[in-house]
Write an enzyme that holds these catalytic residues in place. Structure first.
Site, PDB file in Angstrom:
ATOM      1  N   LYS A  36      41.908  41.851  47.880  1.00 47.42           N
ATOM      2  CA  LYS A  36      40.595  41.076  47.877  1.00 47.42           C
ATOM      3  C   LYS A  36      40.809  40.235  50.022  1.00 47.42           C
ATOM      4  O   LYS A  36      40.212  40.781  50.287  1.00 47.42           O
ATOM      5  CB  LYS A  36      40.138  40.138  47.163  1.00 47.42           C
ATOM      6  CG  LYS A  36      40.222  40.613  45.686  1.00 47.42           C
ATOM      7  CD  LYS A  36      39.584  39.890  45.317  1.00 47.42           C
ATOM      8  CE  LYS A  36      40.220  38.772  44.670  1.00 47.42           C
ATOM      9  NZ  LYS A  36      41.588  38.201  44.431  1.00 47.42           N
ATOM     10  N   ARG A  67      35.533  33.044  39.364  1.00 45.10           N
ATOM     11  CA  ARG A  67      36.364  32.969  38.204  1.00 45.10           C
ATOM     12  C   ARG A  67      36.078  33.185  37.275  1.00 45.10           C
ATOM     13  O   ARG A  67      36.390  33.026  36.100  1.00 45.10           O
ATOM     14  CB  ARG A  67      37.488  32.711  39.381  1.00 45.10           C
ATOM     15  CG  ARG A  67      38.088  33.687  39.751  1.00 45.10           C
ATOM     16  CD  ARG A  67      39.583  32.880  40.695  1.00 45.10           C
ATOM     17  NE  ARG A  67      40.670  33.446  40.464  1.00 45.10           N
ATOM     18  CZ  ARG A  67      41.074  33.435  42.316  1.00 45.10           C
ATOM     19  NH1 ARG A  67      40.596  33.256  42.964  1.00 45.10           N
ATOM     20  NH2 ARG A  67      42.368  33.823  42.398  1.00 45.10           N
ATOM     21  N   ARG A 123      54.708  40.700  49.172  1.00 50.43           N
ATOM     22  CA  ARG A 123      53.759  39.420  49.526  1.00 50.43           C
ATOM     23  C   ARG A 123      54.865  37.450  50.212  1.00 50.43           C
ATOM     24  O   ARG A 123      54.359  37.297  50.977  1.00 50.43           O
ATOM     25  CB  ARG A 123      52.343  39.541  49.502  1.00 50.43           C
ATOM     26  CG  ARG A 123      51.474  38.451  49.866  1.00 50.43           C
ATOM     27  CD  ARG A 123      49.922  38.712  49.504  1.00 50.43           C
ATOM     28  NE  ARG A 123      50.120  37.787  48.519  1.00 50.43           N
ATOM     29  CZ  ARG A 123      48.732  37.673  47.345  1.00 50.43           C
ATOM     30  NH1 ARG A 123      47.218  37.728  48.638  1.00 50.43           N
ATOM     31  NH2 ARG A 123      48.682  37.001  46.733  1.00 50.43           N
ATOM     32  N   ARG A 140      52.791  31.282  51.059  1.00 53.45           N
ATOM     33  CA  ARG A 140      51.719  30.990  49.779  1.00 53.45           C
ATOM     34  C   ARG A 140      52.339  30.034  48.875  1.00 53.45           C
ATOM     35  O   ARG A 140      53.542  29.669  48.912  1.00 53.45           O
ATOM     36  CB  ARG A 140      51.554  31.920  48.988  1.00 53.45           C
ATOM     37  CG  ARG A 140      50.203  32.889  50.547  1.00 53.45           C
ATOM     38  CD  ARG A 140      49.545  34.267  49.316  1.00 53.45           C
ATOM     39  NE  ARG A 140      48.930  33.733  48.418  1.00 53.45           N
ATOM     40  CZ  ARG A 140      47.457  34.218  47.401  1.00 53.45           C
ATOM     41  NH1 ARG A 140      46.730  34.476  48.583  1.00 53.45           N
ATOM     42  NH2 ARG A 140      47.093  33.452  46.905  1.00 53.45           N
ATOM     43  N   ARG A 144      49.128  34.113  36.836  1.00 57.08           N
ATOM     44  CA  ARG A 144      47.679  34.674  37.804  1.00 57.08           C
ATOM     45  C   ARG A 144      47.142  35.814  37.083  1.00 57.08           C
ATOM     46  O   ARG A 144      45.639  35.873  36.840  1.00 57.08           O
ATOM     47  CB  ARG A 144      47.893  34.658  39.472  1.00 57.08           C
ATOM     48  CG  ARG A 144      48.368  33.655  39.837  1.00 57.08           C
ATOM     49  CD  ARG A 144      48.440  33.403  41.152  1.00 57.08           C
ATOM     50  NE  ARG A 144      47.632  33.618  42.092  1.00 57.08           N
ATOM     51  CZ  ARG A 144      47.597  34.689  43.576  1.00 57.08           C
ATOM     52  NH1 ARG A 144      48.825  34.970  43.084  1.00 57.08           N
ATOM     53  NH2 ARG A 144      46.224  34.902  43.722  1.00 57.08           N
TER      54      ARG A 144
HETATM   55  P1  AMP Z   1      43.624  33.350  45.524  1.00 58.12           P
HETATM   56  O1  AMP Z   1      43.619  33.117  46.776  1.00 58.12           O
HETATM   57  O2  AMP Z   1      42.254  34.081  45.885  1.00 58.12           O
HETATM   58  O3  AMP Z   1      44.239  34.457  45.263  1.00 58.12           O
HETATM   59  O4  AMP Z   1      43.212  31.568  44.996  1.00 58.12           O
HETATM   60  C1  AMP Z   1      44.304  31.116  45.018  1.00 58.12           C
HETATM   61  C2  AMP Z   1      44.569  30.130  43.670  1.00 58.12           C
HETATM   62  O5  AMP Z   1      43.546  28.867  43.759  1.00 58.12           O
HETATM   63  C3  AMP Z   1      44.889  30.646  41.896  1.00 58.12           C
HETATM   64  O6  AMP Z   1      45.304  30.887  41.675  1.00 58.12           O
HETATM   65  C4  AMP Z   1      43.835  29.800  41.723  1.00 58.12           C
HETATM   66  O7  AMP Z   1      44.237  28.425  41.267  1.00 58.12           O
HETATM   67  C5  AMP Z   1      43.002  28.690  43.100  1.00 58.12           C
HETATM   68  N1  AMP Z   1      41.722  29.012  43.049  1.00 58.12           N
HETATM   69  C6  AMP Z   1      40.674  30.055  44.004  1.00 58.12           C
HETATM   70  N2  AMP Z   1      40.021  30.101  43.434  1.00 58.12           N
HETATM   71  C7  AMP Z   1      39.971  29.973  42.778  1.00 58.12           C
HETATM   72  C8  AMP Z   1      38.083  30.102  41.816  1.00 58.12           C
HETATM   73  N3  AMP Z   1      37.402  30.654  42.332  1.00 58.12           N
HETATM   74  N4  AMP Z   1      38.425  29.142  40.810  1.00 58.12           N
HETATM   75  C9  AMP Z   1      39.406  28.190  40.328  1.00 58.12           C
HETATM   76  N5  AMP Z   1      40.801  28.476  40.761  1.00 58.12           N
HETATM   77  C10 AMP Z   1      40.428  29.180  42.282  1.00 58.12           C
END
Ligand code: AMP
Length: 198
Positions: free
Chosen positions: A13, A89, A128, A134, A145
């Site tokens: 993404k 999400r 990654r 991260r 996740r």
């Molecule tokens: P990502 O970089 O999009 O994979 O997001 C990293 C982490 O941020 C996720 O594992 C969640 O803990 C949090 N997160 C990101 N976007 C959301 C969302 N829309 N709703 C809830 N938690 C989020």
């Protein structure tokens, strides 16, 4: 163009979001990145969100929605549009986004669902972890996740399918290959009225 990029962690993404944004001149709003910034800067919101991000859980809807609402109100130009990466999400987030858009920019044009194999995704996340700094790329959180995605986010496919905006794209292969498929699937959004080729 008003877009959402859906897909499990590690499905590409981030990579594809940046490309779509650059190609179509639209801002990419990544809730993962916004949360990360808030955490790094130690803001009150960041402090509330940190433990969820670290453990691979979803940050509570109300925190995410506050953050997104501010971003939408503050600096989104509806004429230009946007791409959301990693948002919504959950069902409540999807419904809240629909409500926000109803009074601002109008409905989503497309939800791009990057479809990838679970083993492939876990592999990518492991790789990654070595490359990026991260908070959440350990084996255990990666698995968590994935599970959270399957339970909370995957059902949104149906929500957007019913709304007639879901476009599933095969996420396997090189970033260039995936980007090409995405462009093909967006052809009728970027050039409405033109017949689809092939
Ligand atoms: P990502 O970089 O999009 O994979 O997001 C990293 C982490 O941020 C996720 O594992 C969640 O803990 C949090 N997160 C990101 N976007 C959301 C969302 N829309 N709703 C809830 N938690 C989020």
């Amino acid at each position: 163009m008003r877009l959402v990029l859906l897909g499990p962690p590690g499905s590409g993404k981030g990579t594809q979001g940046v490309r779509i944004g650059a190609r179509h001149g639209i801002p990419v709003i990544s809730t993962g990145q916004l949360l990360h910034q808030q955490i790094t800067h130690g803001t009150p919101l960041g402090r509330r969100a940190e433990r969820y991000v670290r453990s691979g859980e979803l940050v509570p809807d109300e925190i995410v929605l506050d953050m997104v609402g501010e971003r939408l109100e503050g600096s989104v130009d509806c004429a230009v549009g946007f791409l959301f990466d990693g948002f919504p999400r959950t069902y409540p987030q999807a419904e809240a986004l629909d409500r926000m858009l109803a009074v601002t920019c109008g409905p989503l044009d497309a939800v791009i669902d990057l479809d990838v194999d679970v083993d492939e995704v876990l592999d990518r996340i492991r790789r990654r972890a070595h490359l990026e700094d991260r908070l959440d790329d350990t084996e255990q959180t990666a698995r968590r996740r994935m599970k959270v995605f399957a339970e909370e986010t995957a059902p949104l496919r149906r929500y957007y399918e019913q709304a007639g905006v879901l476009r599933t794209v095969d996420g396997a292969g090189s970033p260039d290959e995936v980007a090409e498929r995405i462009e093909a699937t967006l052809a009728d959004v970027t050039h409405p009225g033109l017949p689809l080729l092939g």
